[in-house]
Scaffold this motif. Structure first.
Motif, PDB file in Angstrom:
ATOM      1  N   GLU A 274      63.180 108.931  15.007  1.00 40.12           N
ATOM      2  CA  GLU A 274      64.568 108.490  14.864  1.00 40.12           C
ATOM      3  C   GLU A 274      65.469 109.560  14.247  1.00 40.12           C
ATOM      4  OE1 GLU A 274      63.963 106.009  10.716  1.00 40.12           O
ATOM      5  OE2 GLU A 274      63.252 105.209  12.619  1.00 40.12           O
ATOM      6  N   ARG A 275      64.868 110.544  13.567  1.00 37.36           N
ATOM      7  CA  ARG A 275      65.659 111.652  12.992  1.00 37.36           C
ATOM      8  C   ARG A 275      65.793 112.816  13.953  1.00 37.36           C
ATOM      9  NH1 ARG A 275      62.061 109.651   8.738  1.00 37.36           N
ATOM     10  NH2 ARG A 275      60.573 110.577  10.155  1.00 37.36           N
ATOM     11  N   GLY A 276      65.239 112.666  15.152  1.00 39.34           N
ATOM     12  CA  GLY A 276      65.271 113.740  16.131  1.00 39.34           C
ATOM     13  C   GLY A 276      66.631 113.890  16.781  1.00 39.34           C
ATOM     14  N   LYS A 277      66.667 114.743  17.780  1.00 38.28           N
ATOM     15  CA  LYS A 277      67.903 115.048  18.477  1.00 38.28           C
ATOM     16  C   LYS A 277      68.159 114.016  19.581  1.00 38.28           C
ATOM     17  CE  LYS A 277      70.354 118.733  20.671  1.00 38.28           C
ATOM     18  NZ  LYS A 277      70.612 120.117  20.773  1.00 38.28           N
ATOM     19  N   LEU A 278      69.408 113.634  19.712  1.00 36.92           N
ATOM     20  CA  LEU A 278      69.827 112.757  20.806  1.00 36.92           C
ATOM     21  C   LEU A 278      70.156 113.613  22.025  1.00 36.92           C
ATOM     22  CD1 LEU A 278      72.263 110.481  18.785  1.00 36.92           C
ATOM     23  CD2 LEU A 278      70.056 109.794  19.719  1.00 36.92           C
ATOM     24  N   LEU A 279      69.620 113.248  23.169  1.00 39.82           N
ATOM     25  CA  LEU A 279      69.896 113.968  24.408  1.00 39.82           C
ATOM     26  C   LEU A 279      70.413 112.993  25.455  1.00 39.82           C
ATOM     27  CD1 LEU A 279      66.669 116.187  24.869  1.00 39.82           C
ATOM     28  CD2 LEU A 279      68.854 116.864  23.844  1.00 39.82           C
ATOM     29  N   THR A 280      71.245 113.504  26.340  1.00 37.98           N
ATOM     30  CA  THR A 280      71.594 112.724  27.525  1.00 37.98           C
ATOM     31  C   THR A 280      70.414 112.824  28.489  1.00 37.98           C
ATOM     32  OG1 THR A 280      72.557 114.613  28.681  1.00 37.98           O
ATOM     33  CG2 THR A 280      74.054 113.314  27.246  1.00 37.98           C
ATOM     34  N   SER A 281      70.402 111.982  29.491  1.00 37.52           N
ATOM     35  CA  SER A 281      69.326 112.054  30.485  1.00 37.52           C
ATOM     36  C   SER A 281      69.307 113.402  31.207  1.00 37.52           C
ATOM     37  CB  SER A 281      69.429 110.892  31.467  1.00 37.52           C
ATOM     38  OG  SER A 281      69.203 109.674  30.794  1.00 37.52           O
ATOM     39  N   PRO A 282      70.457 113.965  31.618  1.00 43.49           N
ATOM     40  CA  PRO A 282      70.421 115.302  32.232  1.00 43.49           C
ATOM     41  C   PRO A 282      69.908 116.380  31.268  1.00 43.49           C
ATOM     42  CG  PRO A 282      72.440 114.188  32.866  1.00 43.49           C
ATOM     43  CD  PRO A 282      71.789 113.337  31.801  1.00 43.49           C
ATOM     44  N   GLN A 283      70.234 116.271  29.990  1.00 43.96           N
ATOM     45  CA  GLN A 283      69.709 117.238  29.021  1.00 43.96           C
ATOM     46  C   GLN A 283      68.190 117.103  28.871  1.00 43.96           C
ATOM     47  OE1 GLN A 283      72.226 116.038  25.733  1.00 43.96           O
ATOM     48  NE2 GLN A 283      73.495 117.886  25.909  1.00 43.96           N
ATOM     49  N   PHE A 284      67.709 115.875  28.895  1.00 43.70           N
ATOM     50  CA  PHE A 284      66.270 115.636  28.831  1.00 43.70           C
ATOM     51  C   PHE A 284      65.585 116.235  30.059  1.00 43.70           C
ATOM     52  CE2 PHE A 284      62.616 112.604  29.462  1.00 43.70           C
ATOM     53  CZ  PHE A 284      61.863 113.036  28.378  1.00 43.70           C
ATOM     54  N   ALA A 285      66.177 116.034  31.236  1.00 41.98           N
ATOM     55  CA  ALA A 285      65.631 116.613  32.466  1.00 41.98           C
ATOM     56  C   ALA A 285      65.594 118.134  32.356  1.00 41.98           C
ATOM     57  CB  ALA A 285      66.469 116.177  33.674  1.00 41.98           C
ATOM     58  N   ASP A 286      66.636 118.712  31.781  1.00 43.33           N
ATOM     59  CA  ASP A 286      66.693 120.166  31.612  1.00 43.33           C
ATOM     60  C   ASP A 286      65.599 120.650  30.662  1.00 43.33           C
ATOM     61  OD1 ASP A 286      68.047 122.740  32.071  1.00 43.33           O
ATOM     62  OD2 ASP A 286      68.574 122.576  29.933  1.00 43.33           O
ATOM     63  N   LEU A 287      65.349 119.916  29.580  1.00 44.78           N
ATOM     64  CA  LEU A 287      64.285 120.273  28.638  1.00 44.78           C
ATOM     65  C   LEU A 287      62.938 120.332  29.369  1.00 44.78           C
ATOM     66  CD1 LEU A 287      63.196 120.628  25.657  1.00 44.78           C
ATOM     67  CD2 LEU A 287      62.951 118.136  25.646  1.00 44.78           C
ATOM     68  N   ILE A 288      62.681 119.328  30.186  1.00 47.24           N
ATOM     69  CA  ILE A 288      61.429 119.281  30.944  1.00 47.24           C
ATOM     70  C   ILE A 288      61.363 120.449  31.937  1.00 47.24           C
ATOM     71  CG2 ILE A 288      60.168 117.951  32.694  1.00 47.24           C
ATOM     72  CD1 ILE A 288      61.121 115.417  31.144  1.00 47.24           C
ATOM     73  N   ALA A 289      62.446 120.674  32.660  1.00 47.81           N
ATOM     74  CA  ALA A 289      62.473 121.756  33.657  1.00 47.81           C
ATOM     75  C   ALA A 289      62.274 123.121  33.003  1.00 47.81           C
ATOM     76  CB  ALA A 289      63.793 121.723  34.428  1.00 47.81           C
ATOM     77  N   ARG A 290      62.889 123.330  31.847  1.00 46.46           N
ATOM     78  CA  ARG A 290      62.726 124.622  31.150  1.00 46.46           C
ATOM     79  C   ARG A 290      61.269 124.863  30.768  1.00 46.46           C
ATOM     80  NH1 ARG A 290      67.121 122.998  28.074  1.00 46.46           N
ATOM     81  NH2 ARG A 290      65.807 122.962  26.223  1.00 46.46           N
ATOM     82  N   GLN A 291      60.589 123.842  30.300  1.00 47.35           N
ATOM     83  CA  GLN A 291      59.188 124.014  29.924  1.00 47.35           C
ATOM     84  C   GLN A 291      58.319 124.245  31.164  1.00 47.35           C
ATOM     85  OE1 GLN A 291      58.388 124.612  26.822  1.00 47.35           O
ATOM     86  NE2 GLN A 291      60.586 124.338  26.539  1.00 47.35           N
ATOM     87  N   ARG A 292      58.584 123.514  32.218  1.00 50.03           N
ATOM     88  CA  ARG A 292      57.857 123.720  33.478  1.00 50.03           C
ATOM     89  C   ARG A 292      58.070 125.141  33.978  1.00 50.03           C
ATOM     90  NH1 ARG A 292      60.797 121.211  38.260  1.00 50.03           N
ATOM     91  NH2 ARG A 292      62.080 122.971  37.649  1.00 50.03           N
ATOM     92  N   ASP A 293      59.337 125.583  33.970  1.00 46.80           N
ATOM     93  CA  ASP A 293      59.673 126.911  34.484  1.00 46.80           C
ATOM     94  C   ASP A 293      59.142 128.033  33.595  1.00 46.80           C
ATOM     95  OD1 ASP A 293      60.935 125.481  36.459  1.00 46.80           O
ATOM     96  OD2 ASP A 293      62.975 125.911  35.744  1.00 46.80           O
ATOM     97  N   ALA A 294      58.885 127.721  32.331  1.00 53.09           N
ATOM     98  CA  ALA A 294      58.308 128.706  31.416  1.00 53.09           C
ATOM     99  C   ALA A 294      56.791 128.810  31.603  1.00 53.09           C
ATOM    100  CB  ALA A 294      58.637 128.338  29.968  1.00 53.09           C
ATOM    101  N   GLY A 295      56.244 127.984  32.493  1.00 54.01           N
ATOM    102  CA  GLY A 295      54.823 128.066  32.788  1.00 54.01           C
ATOM    103  C   GLY A 295      53.941 127.136  31.975  1.00 54.01           C
ATOM    104  N   ARG A 296      54.540 126.214  31.251  1.00 52.46           N
ATOM    105  CA  ARG A 296      53.739 125.239  30.495  1.00 52.46           C
ATOM    106  C   ARG A 296      53.001 124.346  31.477  1.00 52.46           C
ATOM    107  NH1 ARG A 296      53.785 125.247  24.613  1.00 52.46           N
ATOM    108  NH2 ARG A 296      55.733 126.247  24.083  1.00 52.46           N
ATOM    109  N   SER A 297      51.760 124.060  31.165  1.00 54.53           N
ATOM    110  CA  SER A 297      51.018 123.155  32.046  1.00 54.53           C
ATOM    111  C   SER A 297      50.960 121.736  31.485  1.00 54.53           C
ATOM    112  CB  SER A 297      49.610 123.679  32.316  1.00 54.53           C
ATOM    113  OG  SER A 297      48.965 123.997  31.116  1.00 54.53           O
ATOM    114  N   ASP A 298      51.319 121.582  30.191  1.00 54.12           N
ATOM    115  CA  ASP A 298      51.277 120.265  29.568  1.00 54.12           C
ATOM    116  C   ASP A 298      52.462 120.068  28.633  1.00 54.12           C
ATOM    117  OD1 ASP A 298      48.505 119.107  30.288  1.00 54.12           O
ATOM    118  OD2 ASP A 298      48.051 121.147  29.601  1.00 54.12           O
ATOM    119  N   MET A 299      52.979 118.845  28.640  1.00 55.97           N
ATOM    120  CA  MET A 299      54.027 118.439  27.709  1.00 55.97           C
ATOM    121  C   MET A 299      53.588 117.104  27.127  1.00 55.97           C
ATOM    122  SD  MET A 299      58.079 118.269  28.551  1.00 55.97           S
ATOM    123  CE  MET A 299      59.252 118.701  27.293  1.00 55.97           C
TER     124      MET A 299
END
Length: 156
Positions: A74-99
């Motif tokens: 609950e103390r974390g960052k609030l994101l919009t759905s597009p921002q959340f999608a971007d967070l996921i895409a950035r990690q995927r594009d950085a070569g992460r295999s797990d989130m």
């Protein structure tokens, strides 16, 4: 990139479980072509009732090595759905295999485990039931995949 929901407690069969399974299945179908998925749920349980400090090592073991860790807090960052999608895409594009998305027990996530997280995400300052938080997270994972796929599910 695989998505892992690591959560304290066991989800029983019922409407919440049905929704969770449905959204995770949709995420897998939509995300496959985008290099996302599959999604899985790992549930841990401290049968001795030791609270956050006893749950932390169980959660820590459930997190895949090298995963990008998102603590649901609950103390974390609030994101919009597009921002959340971007967070996921950035990690995927950085070569992460797990989130891994970590959902604590009734008292939350132990401070030492929360400090190890790469990102802290909030669904708002209200406290949500743990089982409902899982459903909300699974829906947002599906929504993120839909946004990244350019599908009409998400409307602004």
């Amino acid at each position: 990139m695989r998505a892992h929901i690591c959560a304290v407690g066991r989800m029983r069969p019922g409407p919440e479980r049905d929704l969770l399974d449905d959204y995770l299945k949709r995420f897998d179908r939509t995300g496959r072509a985008l290099g996302l998925g599959p999604a899985s749920m790992t549930e841990v349980e401290d049968k001795k009732g030791g609270g956050m400090s006893a749950e932390a090592p169980l959660l820590d073991r459930a997190i895949p090595k090298g995963a990008y860790v998102v603590a649901m807090d609950e103390r974390g960052k609030l994101l919009t759905s597009p921002q959340f999608a971007d967070l996921i895409a950035r990690q995927r594009d950085a070569g992460r295999s797990d989130m891994a998305f970590v959902i604590g027990g009734a008292d939350g996530i132990a401070p030492d485990l929360r400090a190890k997280a790469d990102f802290k995400l909030s669904f708002g300052s209200m406290v949500w039931p743990h089982m409902l938080a899982r459903v909300m997270l699974s829906e947002q994972l599906y929504r993120a995949a839909s946004i990244l796929a350019g599908a009409p599910y998400h409307r602004v």
